[in-house]
Structure formats: C-alpha cells, structure tokens
Motif scaffolding. Sequence first.
Motif, PDB file in Angstrom:
ATOM      1  N   GLU A 172       0.828  -1.206   0.000  1.00 25.47           N
ATOM      2  CA  GLU A 172       0.000   0.000   0.000  1.00 25.47           C
ATOM      3  C   GLU A 172       0.863   1.257   0.000  1.00 25.47           C
ATOM      4  N   THR A 173       1.908   1.255   0.809  1.00 21.71           N
ATOM      5  CA  THR A 173       2.772   2.429   0.924  1.00 21.71           C
ATOM      6  C   THR A 173       3.507   2.716  -0.373  1.00 21.71           C
ATOM      7  N   LEU A 174       4.070   1.667  -1.000  1.00 17.10           N
ATOM      8  CA  LEU A 174       4.792   1.872  -2.250  1.00 17.10           C
ATOM      9  C   LEU A 174       3.843   2.261  -3.376  1.00 17.10           C
ATOM     10  N   ALA A 175       2.693   1.606  -3.455  1.00 20.99           N
ATOM     11  CA  ALA A 175       1.745   1.904  -4.528  1.00 20.99           C
ATOM     12  C   ALA A 175       1.240   3.340  -4.445  1.00 20.99           C
ATOM     13  N   GLU A 176       1.065   3.831  -3.233  1.00 28.30           N
ATOM     14  CA  GLU A 176       0.593   5.212  -3.056  1.00 28.30           C
ATOM     15  C   GLU A 176       1.590   6.230  -3.592  1.00 28.30           C
ATOM     16  N   THR A 177       2.873   5.869  -3.637  1.00 26.84           N
ATOM     17  CA  THR A 177       3.894   6.780  -4.155  1.00 26.84           C
ATOM     18  C   THR A 177       4.168   6.545  -5.638  1.00 26.84           C
ATOM     19  N   GLY A 178       3.417   5.642  -6.258  1.00 25.36           N
ATOM     20  CA  GLY A 178       3.570   5.384  -7.679  1.00 25.36           C
ATOM     21  C   GLY A 178       4.672   4.410  -8.032  1.00 25.36           C
ATOM     22  N   ILE A 179       5.224   3.696  -7.055  1.00 29.30           N
ATOM     23  CA  ILE A 179       6.285   2.724  -7.323  1.00 29.30           C
ATOM     24  C   ILE A 179       5.659   1.380  -7.696  1.00 29.30           C
ATOM     25  N   PRO A 180       5.960   0.835  -8.872  1.00 32.89           N
ATOM     26  CA  PRO A 180       5.407  -0.465  -9.260  1.00 32.89           C
ATOM     27  C   PRO A 180       5.980  -1.577  -8.395  1.00 32.89           C
ATOM     28  N   VAL A 181       5.119  -2.394  -7.822  1.00 32.77           N
ATOM     29  CA  VAL A 181       5.572  -3.395  -6.856  1.00 32.77           C
ATOM     30  C   VAL A 181       4.851  -4.713  -7.075  1.00 32.77           C
ATOM     31  N   ILE A 182       5.612  -5.784  -6.964  1.00 27.45           N
ATOM     32  CA  ILE A 182       5.053  -7.130  -6.947  1.00 27.45           C
ATOM     33  C   ILE A 182       4.846  -7.499  -5.483  1.00 27.45           C
ATOM     34  N   GLY A 183       3.610  -7.725  -5.091  1.00 26.14           N
ATOM     35  CA  GLY A 183       3.309  -8.048  -3.699  1.00 26.14           C
ATOM     36  C   GLY A 183       3.755  -9.459  -3.348  1.00 26.14           C
ATOM     37  N   GLY A 184       4.099  -9.677  -2.119  1.00 18.35           N
ATOM     38  CA  GLY A 184       4.509 -11.001  -1.672  1.00 18.35           C
ATOM     39  C   GLY A 184       4.823 -10.978  -0.195  1.00 18.35           C
ATOM     40  N   GLY A 185       4.812 -12.165   0.406  1.00 17.03           N
ATOM     41  CA  GLY A 185       5.098 -12.296   1.832  1.00 17.03           C
ATOM     42  C   GLY A 185       3.878 -12.753   2.588  1.00 17.03           C
ATOM     43  N   GLY A 191      -7.753 -14.840  -0.724  1.00 18.24           N
ATOM     44  CA  GLY A 191      -8.052 -13.526  -0.181  1.00 18.24           C
ATOM     45  C   GLY A 191      -6.816 -12.671  -0.005  1.00 18.24           C
ATOM     46  N   ASP A 192      -5.670 -13.293   0.275  1.00 20.89           N
ATOM     47  CA  ASP A 192      -4.418 -12.539   0.396  1.00 20.89           C
ATOM     48  C   ASP A 192      -4.025 -11.940  -0.949  1.00 20.89           C
ATOM     49  N   VAL A 193      -4.154 -12.733  -2.005  1.00 14.64           N
ATOM     50  CA  VAL A 193      -3.832 -12.249  -3.346  1.00 14.64           C
ATOM     51  C   VAL A 193      -4.734 -11.070  -3.704  1.00 14.64           C
ATOM     52  N   GLU A 194      -6.030 -11.234  -3.445  1.00 12.30           N
ATOM     53  CA  GLU A 194      -6.989 -10.174  -3.770  1.00 12.30           C
ATOM     54  C   GLU A 194      -6.682  -8.896  -2.994  1.00 12.30           C
ATOM     55  N   ALA A 195      -6.291  -9.045  -1.723  1.00 10.86           N
ATOM     56  CA  ALA A 195      -5.987  -7.865  -0.905  1.00 10.86           C
ATOM     57  C   ALA A 195      -4.767  -7.127  -1.431  1.00 10.86           C
ATOM     58  N   LEU A 196      -3.726  -7.854  -1.850  1.00  9.07           N
ATOM     59  CA  LEU A 196      -2.522  -7.210  -2.373  1.00  9.07           C
ATOM     60  C   LEU A 196      -2.801  -6.510  -3.699  1.00  9.07           C
ATOM     61  N   LEU A 197      -3.575  -7.152  -4.559  1.00 11.87           N
ATOM     62  CA  LEU A 197      -3.919  -6.517  -5.831  1.00 11.87           C
ATOM     63  C   LEU A 197      -4.767  -5.269  -5.604  1.00 11.87           C
ATOM     64  N   ALA A 198      -5.696  -5.346  -4.666  1.00  5.34           N
ATOM     65  CA  ALA A 198      -6.528  -4.184  -4.356  1.00  5.34           C
ATOM     66  C   ALA A 198      -5.698  -3.049  -3.766  1.00  5.34           C
ATOM     67  N   ALA A 199      -4.600  -3.395  -3.081  1.00  3.16           N
ATOM     68  CA  ALA A 199      -3.730  -2.384  -2.480  1.00  3.16           C
ATOM     69  C   ALA A 199      -2.810  -1.724  -3.501  1.00  3.16           C
ATOM     70  N   GLY A 200      -2.796  -2.248  -4.738  1.00  2.31           N
ATOM     71  CA  GLY A 200      -1.995  -1.633  -5.783  1.00  2.31           C
ATOM     72  C   GLY A 200      -0.877  -2.482  -6.347  1.00  2.31           C
ATOM     73  N   ALA A 201      -0.751  -3.746  -5.907  1.00  2.00           N
ATOM     74  CA  ALA A 201       0.304  -4.609  -6.438  1.00  2.00           C
ATOM     75  C   ALA A 201       0.056  -4.897  -7.913  1.00  2.00           C
ATOM     76  N   ALA A 202       1.127  -4.894  -8.712  1.00  3.68           N
ATOM     77  CA  ALA A 202       1.019  -5.214 -10.132  1.00  3.68           C
ATOM     78  C   ALA A 202       0.897  -6.712 -10.356  1.00  3.68           C
ATOM     79  N   ALA A 203       1.384  -7.496  -9.416  1.00  4.58           N
ATOM     80  CA  ALA A 203       1.319  -8.955  -9.457  1.00  4.58           C
ATOM     81  C   ALA A 203       1.563  -9.434  -8.034  1.00  4.58           C
ATOM     82  N   VAL A 204       1.449 -10.741  -7.820  1.00  4.25           N
ATOM     83  CA  VAL A 204       1.649 -11.308  -6.489  1.00  4.25           C
ATOM     84  C   VAL A 204       2.579 -12.514  -6.608  1.00  4.25           C
ATOM     85  N   GLN A 205       3.571 -12.557  -5.738  1.00 11.25           N
ATOM     86  CA  GLN A 205       4.561 -13.632  -5.744  1.00 11.25           C
ATOM     87  C   GLN A 205       4.279 -14.604  -4.603  1.00 11.25           C
ATOM     88  N   LEU A 206       4.344 -15.893  -4.925  1.00 16.69           N
ATOM     89  CA  LEU A 206       4.115 -16.942  -3.942  1.00 16.69           C
ATOM     90  C   LEU A 206       5.444 -17.584  -3.566  1.00 16.69           C
TER      91      LEU A 206
END
Length: 225
Positions: A172-185, A191-206
């Motif tokens: 969420e913090t990086l996406a708000e500043t316009g930095i493209p980020v792959i969510g993960g962790g 539901g975790d994937v959906e939450a990260l994408l909704a927060a601005g992640a460009a993709a999600v890493q497993l």
Amino acid sequence: ALGAFVTPPLSRAPRSPAGGTRLLEFPGGVLLHTGLPNPGLKVAVRRYGPGWARAALPVIVHLIGESAAVLEMMVAAVETLEGVSAVEVGIPPDADAGLTTSLTRAARGELPLIVRLPLNRAVDLAPAAIESGADMISLGPPRGRLVDGRGNPVSGRLYGPAIFPQALWVVETLAETGIPVIGGGGVFQAGDVEALLAAGAAAVQLDLALWRVQRSSQMVTGPSL
C-alpha cells in the motif's frame, strides 16, 4: 494459472548449504537459514537452461547481488538465454541506498529488471532502485532470529502468514507513491492475493505456500508469480 516462474537465487560461484539448524517453526510461519545454496550460474544454465527454453511459463532468473562488477557479468550471460523474460536481483539485507543504486545500475540491461528488496527495508530503498533503472520492485522475506532446541540462536529469513500484514502495508505504501511493486510475503489464500492486488500490487509472488505443496514430490522451486 501462474504467470511466471522465478528461479531460486543463483550466485556466480557455487554455494554450499549453511551448517547447523536450517529450519525452525514458529506460530504463523518458519525461519529458514539455508545459506542460499546453489550450483552457481554457469552450472545452473547448463542443467536447467534447456528446460527454461521449453517452459510453458515465462522464466525470471533471480541473481544474488554480490557486487556490481560480478552482477553485470551475470546479467550479460543471462540475456543470451532463450526463454528468460526478466531478471530479478536480490539486494542484501544490510544494503543501504548507495549499494542498492550500484547493484541496480549494474543489472540494468536489455531484459526487464525486478529488484527484490527485503520486506522491512523496501519502503526506504525502493526509490533508489527505481531511480537507478529498476522496472519494478519485488518483496523479499524479512529477517529474524529464533532459538533452536539446543539453545542456539539462529538467524534467517521469515516466511508464512504471520508476515502478511507487514507485506500488505508495504505494498500500500509503495503503490501510493507510484512505485510499481510485486506483492509477496505470507500469501497463503486467495483472499491474500486479492488484498494485495486491491492495495496496488502489479502482481503477487508466492513462496512458502508453493514449497509446501511440492514437498511430497521433493521438488525445489523458486517463487512464482
């Protein structure tokens, strides 16, 4: 339906497994202290390069950022491989903005560049990586310490659902500043994937979620998107 396969971390020279306790469980996850063992880039390419070329998924080669000079040579070698769609460079957990800048610039080549930052350092280091030529940021595991059954302290990388709240905040913090980020962790359910994408992640890493699935077949994989 995975979008890409990320290799395990590869160094220029072979690395042996760490000694002592290498895995400790804690409520909500595990600590891994492996030493990032791998056969070295040259051997890995000889063994797995043909498979990468035939793979149904795009392959992203993860390189360990040992030094700028070494990293530049490794990226040049990877760029000649068929089937490789991008490079991901792991930034050391103790890196500062200067080292992040140096490694990112060294890895900047013809392939798209993903810079993997430790989860707990990503907000501070991401601007330096993007300004130095990274196309995107990915999130590596934070580090921690536990005591094993013999009373010895063990440091390592943390994986599991317990770190997901931190990962979501970082995305969420990086996406708000316009930095493209792959969510993960800590991603373990849809539901975790959906939450990260909704927060601005460009993709999600497993990571650990996939490794657990593969244990029965004794396969060792890297993270996947």
